[in-house]
Design a protein around this motif. Structure first.
Motif, PDB file in Angstrom:
ATOM      1  N   VAL A 140      47.812  40.854  33.774  1.00 19.65           N
ATOM      2  CA  VAL A 140      47.085  41.097  32.517  1.00 19.65           C
ATOM      3  C   VAL A 140      46.066  39.986  32.284  1.00 19.65           C
ATOM      4  O   VAL A 140      44.902  40.247  31.948  1.00 19.65           O
ATOM      5  CB  VAL A 140      48.084  41.190  31.341  1.00 19.65           C
ATOM      6  N   TYR A 141      46.484  38.730  32.464  1.00 27.13           N
ATOM      7  CA  TYR A 141      45.580  37.594  32.266  1.00 27.13           C
ATOM      8  C   TYR A 141      44.447  37.611  33.297  1.00 27.13           C
ATOM      9  O   TYR A 141      43.272  37.469  32.956  1.00 27.13           O
ATOM     10  CB  TYR A 141      46.378  36.301  32.367  1.00 27.13           C
ATOM     11  N   LEU A 142      44.794  37.791  34.564  1.00 29.94           N
ATOM     12  CA  LEU A 142      43.771  37.744  35.614  1.00 29.94           C
ATOM     13  C   LEU A 142      42.774  38.880  35.477  1.00 29.94           C
ATOM     14  O   LEU A 142      41.573  38.705  35.704  1.00 29.94           O
ATOM     15  CB  LEU A 142      44.456  37.790  36.988  1.00 29.94           C
ATOM     16  N   SER A 143      43.238  40.091  35.105  1.00 30.20           N
ATOM     17  CA  SER A 143      42.306  41.212  34.955  1.00 30.20           C
ATOM     18  C   SER A 143      41.347  40.978  33.793  1.00 30.20           C
ATOM     19  O   SER A 143      40.161  41.309  33.865  1.00 30.20           O
ATOM     20  CB  SER A 143      43.078  42.516  34.739  1.00 30.20           C
ATOM     21  N   GLN A 194      44.242  54.243  43.599  1.00 34.25           N
ATOM     22  CA  GLN A 194      45.604  53.685  43.530  1.00 34.25           C
ATOM     23  C   GLN A 194      46.031  53.467  42.080  1.00 34.25           C
ATOM     24  O   GLN A 194      47.179  53.736  41.710  1.00 34.25           O
ATOM     25  CB  GLN A 194      45.652  52.365  44.289  1.00 34.25           C
ATOM     26  N   ALA A 195      45.099  52.986  41.252  1.00 35.07           N
ATOM     27  CA  ALA A 195      45.420  52.795  39.828  1.00 35.07           C
ATOM     28  C   ALA A 195      45.746  54.121  39.163  1.00 35.07           C
ATOM     29  O   ALA A 195      46.670  54.216  38.350  1.00 35.07           O
ATOM     30  CB  ALA A 195      44.245  52.121  39.118  1.00 35.07           C
ATOM     31  N   LEU A 205      45.657  47.566  29.162  1.00 34.22           N
ATOM     32  CA  LEU A 205      46.916  48.295  29.221  1.00 34.22           C
ATOM     33  C   LEU A 205      47.938  47.780  28.229  1.00 34.22           C
ATOM     34  O   LEU A 205      49.045  48.292  28.168  1.00 34.22           O
ATOM     35  CB  LEU A 205      47.508  48.196  30.640  1.00 34.22           C
ATOM     36  N   GLY A 206      47.594  46.809  27.411  1.00 29.07           N
ATOM     37  CA  GLY A 206      48.573  46.239  26.500  1.00 29.07           C
ATOM     38  C   GLY A 206      49.080  47.232  25.497  1.00 29.07           C
ATOM     39  O   GLY A 206      50.235  47.209  25.094  1.00 29.07           O
ATOM     40  N   ARG A 226      50.625  46.057  39.075  1.00 32.57           N
ATOM     41  CA  ARG A 226      49.782  46.645  40.135  1.00 32.57           C
ATOM     42  C   ARG A 226      48.673  47.505  39.530  1.00 32.57           C
ATOM     43  O   ARG A 226      47.535  47.500  40.001  1.00 32.57           O
ATOM     44  CB  ARG A 226      50.651  47.492  41.070  1.00 32.57           C
ATOM     45  N   LEU A 227      49.030  48.260  38.499  1.00 33.71           N
ATOM     46  CA  LEU A 227      48.025  49.090  37.834  1.00 33.71           C
ATOM     47  C   LEU A 227      46.904  48.227  37.264  1.00 33.71           C
ATOM     48  O   LEU A 227      45.713  48.534  37.444  1.00 33.71           O
ATOM     49  CB  LEU A 227      48.705  49.900  36.720  1.00 33.71           C
ATOM     50  N   ASN A 228      47.242  47.134  36.589  1.00 37.45           N
ATOM     51  CA  ASN A 228      46.223  46.217  36.069  1.00 37.45           C
ATOM     52  C   ASN A 228      45.358  45.653  37.186  1.00 37.45           C
ATOM     53  O   ASN A 228      44.137  45.537  37.059  1.00 37.45           O
ATOM     54  CB  ASN A 228      46.902  45.079  35.308  1.00 37.45           C
TER      55      ASN A 228
END
Length: 746
Positions: free
Chosen positions: A322-325, A387-388, A2-3, A361-363
């Motif tokens: 972002v990092y965790l996904s 949900q995403a 998503l970046g 939340r989206l990520n």
């Protein structure tokens, strides 16, 4: 992932104060007594702290204190403009916006009322702008934000403030991008550029970056790359280093989507260096995650994980979705599912926290859904992906919405939810086709050609100017020589005439060389045009092959769905009907496969197609071991209009032979012959040595679907169909005679 979807980098309405300038103003404030100068310093410092907090997420420090002091001082000095600006400062503070309806927006509306009483169009416009900024950037809040921004823009235009007018228009374009209205946003941004240039404003890189986002959102990568490069050049020309890392990362994202990993990595590395120089922890984290995702896309999960682990000491990274996904994707790619599941649990816990924004939340839900898909846990994957998708649609991210529909199609297909799966697949195709252009790399090549052409034109113009200047100097020298020769004697005059003749000869030689160079240049231009024509023809042929390839893929998907539906049906009649439909779809898919594999696009080699169709049906009926196939077909390449009905008819005849000619386990021979009877007539025969026709069989009174289809298809071919006993003694022979316009050898 998503970046690249985030809004373009923002800029404050008024330039931020340099650190030394801010320190100087604070020192001046300390020694300034009560009066208009102190009020001006308080407001200037408060505005800078608020703008810096919104731009760079720096602490507010004394912004609230400055605002309250300015309000008290402006009231004491009876300065209405100072009071209005003070209310605006207090209304923008985070502690006010947390209860916006009672505190923040109330303060802003109070300042608005005072500006309307003054009246002051510029101050009123600023109030409407700050009020619009306080509304949420959600699907429900965007229409109200845009309406309020429109009032601010109209008032700034009325007040003769072109820079502020352009800034509000740019902000509105950003909102239209969030709504997916890329065309409207692009037109607004082009108007912003015109206003900025007319006002002499040089910091155009923020506007160029928004234009990059607008053109990229509709798949116009040629324009997106041009605007991205222009944004970097503008930032470098104005020495604005606050956003250069983001601009480099944006360019890298375009090259990544154009499947140019080397260029993408080079720009990501530039972005990372600038983020490190600026000591931006958030910038370092975001860029490092982007590099890891690029390595993942190049099938290097181990290297991606090692690079990601370099952020272990950066809390801005390790506590972000972002990092965790990205960490989840690395673990899944390496097959470390236990570690991936632990990280998914962290993500879902983070998503439930009230302070987590919609993007995080989206990520989180997207990463969880992809993990459950990878581990074949479709029932858990579907709610996460749903949900995403809801968050994505709320924010207006068309590109990610298309990807989520594709993932939901996979989840629903695996669970047997075929209507929902088809609906998601249709949404995916609609969004994907509306956003992306299939010729990404061609656009990039075209852009490079345009840049090269522009450079050549500039070089030619420079050479032309140099030549004109040289000719002017030569004429001046000749005039000087002639003036000296006039004052000389006869001998000098004769020498001058001889020298003049020599110069004329040299000029003639130069003209001759110039004409030769022009002829050579035109020859090169003609060669280039011929090469472009050949390239266009090649591109057209490629596009036709791609179309047939996609049609074949779609037909195979339909065949797979029919096969799946047949497996789930308990009724033998329905199973038989679905299998028949599957064979017909497979015949058409095989036809389109030959169309894009053939040497000549649009022509199907009949012998090869017939052989593959017959072999496929023998395998489908499990008869390849007992039924011998004999082919004797004259070479012929058919156009699509003839090959399609002929393939369907041949499919029905072969299925009829498989089902009725040979009993269970009975061996036999299936003979397919074809020959040209005349220059434009072809006879195709399908014969078997099986059980033959019943004694009372009358083709004219038989209304089975297969024979009805063959009869109708033969009429479509302007041909004739006959079903007769095999003259060889046993079995049946079917003759299909049809016309062929301009027959071509296969």
């Amino acid at each position: 992932m998503l970046g690249a979807l985030g809004a373009a980098e923002a800029e404050p309405m008024t330039p931020l104060l340099a650190p030394l300038e801010a320190a100087r103003l604070r020192a001046q404030l300390w020694h300034t007594p009560t009066g208009p100068t102190r009020l001006r310093l308080l407001l200037q410092l408060a505005d800078d702290l608020v703008a810096r907090h919104e731009e760079l997420a720096t602490p507010l420090d004394s912004a609230a204190s400055y605002g309250r002091q300015a309000l008290a001082l402006s009231t004491r000095l009876a300065d209405p403009a100072g009071r209005i600006r003070s209310w605006y400062v207090l209304g923008q503070l985070p502690e006010a916006s947390s209860a916006a309806d009672t505190t923040g927006r109330a303060a802003l509306r109070h300042g608005l009322r005072l500006s309307q009483q003054l009246p002051s169009p510029a101050l009123e416009a600023a109030g409407w702008f700050y009020l619009a900024s306080s509304y949420p950037r959600t699907t429900a809040g965007l229409p109200r934000k845009l309406a309020t921004y429109a009032r601010a823009a109209a008032l700034f235009a009325q007040a003769g403030r072109p820079l502020e007018h352009a800034y509000v228009l740019k902000t509105m374009a950003d909102m239209h991008l969030l709504q997916g209205h890329s065309g409207q946003a692009e037109q607004e941004l082009l108007r912003v550029l015109a206003l900025y240039r007319a006002a002499g404003h040089r910091e155009l890189h923020y506007t160029y970056d928004l234009l990059r986002g607008a053109t990229r959102q509709v798949g116009n990568y040629q324009a997106a790359l041009r605007y991205g490069l222009a944004a970097v050049e503008s930032a470098q020309a104005t020495h604005d280093t606050t956003s250069i890392a983001y601009l480099y990362a944006s360019l890298a994202g375009i090259y990544k989507e154009l499947n140019q990993p080397a260029q993408a990595l080079a720009y990501y590395q530039r972005a990372l260096r600038h983020a490190q120089l600026g000591q931006s922890a958030a910038g370092i984290a975001i860029t490092s995650v982007a590099i890891s995702r690029l390595l993942l896309s190049q099938h290097q999960p181990g290297q991606a994980l090692r690079f990601l682990q370099t952020l272990a000491g950066n809390p801005h990274a390790t506590n972000s979705a972002v990092y965790l996904s990205c960490l989840v994707d690395c673990y899944v790619a390496l097959g470390r599912y236990a570690a991936a599941e632990r990280t998914v649990s962290q993500l879902l816990t983070l998503a439930k926290q009230p302070a987590t924004d919609d993007m995080a939340r989206l990520n989180a839900h997207l990463a969880a859904g992809k993990f459950y898909l990878a581990t074949v846990r479709y029932a858990e994957a579907r709610p996460q992906l749903q949900q995403a998708l809801e968050l994505c649609q709320s924010a207006g991210y068309l590109l990610q919405a298309a990807s989520l529909h594709q993932l939901l199609f996979r989840a629903d297909s695996a669970q047997g939810r075929f209507p929902a799966a088809i609906a998601h697949f249709q949404q995916y195709k609609r969004l994907n086709d509306s956003v992306f252009n299939a010729a990404r790399n061609q656009q990039l090549a075209s852009l490079e050609i345009q840049y090269g052409t522009r450079q050549k034109e500039q070089n030619i113009a420079l050479l032309t100017k140099q030549s004109l200047l040289q000719q002017t100097r030569l004429r001046q020298r000749e005039q000087q020589r002639n003036a000296l020769l006039v004052g000389a004697g006869l001998l000098l005059l004769l020498l001058g005439l001889g020298y003049n003749r020599y110069r004329l000869k040299q000029r003639s030689n130069r003209l001759l060389r110039a004409q030769q160079a022009e002829i050579a240049q035109r020859s090169q231009e003609l060669a280039r045009l011929l090469a472009e024509q050949r390239e266009l023809l090649s591109e057209k042929e490629w596009m036709l092959r791609e179309i047939h390839h996609r049609v074949k893929n779609n037909l195979q998907v339909i065949g797979s769905l029919l096969h799946t539906q047949a497996d789930y049906s308990a009724d033998p009649a329905i199973q038989a009907a679905l299998e028949q439909s599957q064979y017909r779809v497979q015949a058409m898919a095989l036809l389109h496969q030959h169309l894009y594999q053939a040497d000549r696009v649009g022509r199907v080699p009949l012998p090869t197609y017939v052989q593959e169709l017959a072999v496929h049906l023998l395998d489908a009926f499990d008869a390849a071991a007992r039924v011998r196939l004999h082919l004797d077909l004259a070479p012929l390449a058919l156009p699509v209009a003839v090959a399609t009905p002929l393939g369907l008819a041949l499919n029905e005849l072969l299925i009829n032979s498989m089902k009725h000619a040979f009993g269970p386990g009975q061996p036999g021979t299936l003979t397919l012959t074809g020959r040209l009877l005349a220059p434009s007539t072809y006879l195709l025969s399908v014969a078997d040595d099986g059980q033959g026709l019943p004694p009372d069989f009358d083709p004219s009174h038989t209304h089975t679907l297969g024979l009805t289809l063959v009869t109708g298809l033969s009429r479509q071919l302007d041909g004739e169909f006959a079903l007769l006993p095999n003259p060889a003694g046993r079995g049946t022979v079917a003759h299909l005679r049809f016309l062929v316009a301009s027959p071509t050898a296969a």
